[in-house]
Enzyme design. Sequence first.
Site: not given
Length: 752
Positions: A194, A271, A327
């Site tokens: 991440d 990410h 996201e």
Amino acid sequence: MPLAKIVITILFSSLICPAINAQNNFDIIPKPVSVSTGSGNFTFQPDIDIITTVAFKDAAVLLNEHPAIKNARIKTVKKNDAANKHAIYMLNATEADKLPENAYSLAVNEENIIIKAWDKPQMINAVYTLVQLGYLQQDPKTLTTAVIIDEPRFSYRGLHLDVSRHFMPLSFVKKYIDVMAIYKFNNLHWHLTDGAGWRLEIKKYPQLTRLAAWRTHAGWKEWWNNGRRYIEKGAPNASGGFYTQQQAKELVDYAAKKGINVIPEIEMPGHSEEVLAVFPELSCTGKPYTQSEFCIGNPETFTFLKNVLDEVLTIFPSRYIHIGGDEADKKHWETCPKDQALMQKEGLRSVDELQSYAIKQMDIYLQSKGRRIIGWDEILEGGLSGGATVMSWRGEAGGIRSANAGHDVIMTPGSHLYFDSYQTDPRTQPEAIGGFLTLEKVYSYDPVPAAIAPDKVNHILGAQANLWTEYIPTTEQAEYMVFPRALALAELDWTAKEKKNWKDFQQRLQSHYKLLQDLNVNYYRPSYNVGHESIYNPDKKSNLITLTTEQLNAKNIHYTVNGTAPQISSTYYVAPFELNHSAVVNAAYFQDSIQIGPTLTFITDIHKAIGKPVMYNSKWDGYPAQNEATMTNGIMGGLTYHDGQWQGFTRPVDLIVDMQETTIINSVAMNFMQLIGPGVYMPGEMQVLLSGDGKNFQLAGVAYNDISDKDSRLLFKRFDVKLEKPQQARYVQVKATNPKRGYLFTDEIIVY
Ligand code: ACM
């Protein structure tokens, strides 16, 4: 012993430890399908023989985890029969046993223990039932005779661990696996990459763990607020870490022995700041620290990802590989020439379809290697790839859509299964990311929403809880957030819906604190705080007051309704009670006549505006609560603005209550909350204006804020305007300013 003394001893011991009553403890979590106990006893010898068929040789080793067994002798036999001797038999189920495919049977006899299963995963489940029973007994050497038949409701029972935001040592991940196994989880979702750090050695790209695994600050929050930079391993401030491939394999093997599959997550296309810091050419800008998303239009992105996955596949035999997908900020792709060219070439009409294209490439690639992808529910946007399993995290909607379309789904909704949320009053807790998720709420979750078509229910593979670690810097804190909530998850994943029962679970849980203590798990201890709920009944014009405790015995709460401090002699709480007048209630938890929890004080209001209509000069935004009824329904909000009583405004609040007749007004109050993390602030001031005709309003008073907008705690304030002298009015206007332009949350206009 004189009789009186025996009686006292019995009384005393049952008072001290009502739940951990030495013998016969079958408080198994997750609750088995059936347990029938007998009246005899089986006594373990530490060097007991474990006699197993070849199929269960490895599972037999796990029995050494039983607290009464040390270095048992494991004998592998061809004969699938038990003899009448002191031993534990691990046998293959046969047709005569009539055992369902995924079930095990466990018979504790006086002479021996006989475990049967069709296959290894079921045998491992049985072993852990026996191991758990060992931990539950005060004397693990003795077990009451019993027959247990058991099988899971869901095939996927998962826990997640984010080791990017804070790196967790391998020893801790093994401990996580140890406890998971005892509660029959069978999948660890290991979030290895991440923006906050890359945690897996990739031999082809050593830069990933030379730079992208090391940060300028150890704590995620400090790092996030101070430039978000990576630094080379070896630099004085370098903080972080990674797993070598050897270590990751070691974990995979360790988990597999305990029946747990490890699913690695390699995040894409979002990410991924840490990768792009090392390989900026894979971002649209070509510069490090400019975006989180890979450039999909750059073929080098796919070369990189496939090379990484090739190595990942050699470490992780898991059928499922998690490719993230959540996201992504897609705005860079809208202007990037490479992405635009790819969209043109492939006929992709939107950046959603562009992301979907990327996920499909991964799906095709991993399917060609005999694997399947899992992705977060954003992978639905732009079209779901054929072979994908969806993890539904933004509520259940994505999961419902996917299952109804015939895709497999793992339920992991933020509302019920995000273990990074607060589990009790946030004002008493170490800082967490937000949210509010009690053990009881976790327990209440059913992974099969009603909106799933009956013939699609089989697409719900099970449920998983996620542990994102932005606010979890230590392994101790990780344990604190996960346990005991993971026990509730274990049960909802395993136990048939009809057999689930909160009170029964809560009772059984009392026995598991000993197990968690034996395993040195830093679990969250049930609080001594008293909670409350007050529900207005318009017919009776009274409030029904419920007092709550996380302790098992609510009867240890004592309370007053006249504003005085609670004493042991105050009324003790038996059940919800009614109050037909406003009151200041004080309550506290007592043990052995001593107050051991803080005093809870709250006002329960029965005020003049209840049930009166409210006109909205400014409307709520995003958080309607109970719509127009919210502000005069007599019900106050609780500890979270998600509870359906707090109404949220992004503009100043401006409301008018029509009292429907000329009324004497003495005071007007409104509660607000502050939680600056998600942008919730106090108003600067709250004005009260009164009118007889609804047109001409006169200012009657102002209440000012005195709470710092830098205070990051969850805070509540009652803005109370007491009129200098009572005034007559029909209309009461309240106006609250919004100087921070954040969210204002309020729950009631309280008029006396
Ligand atoms: C997620 O919580 N972003 C999957």
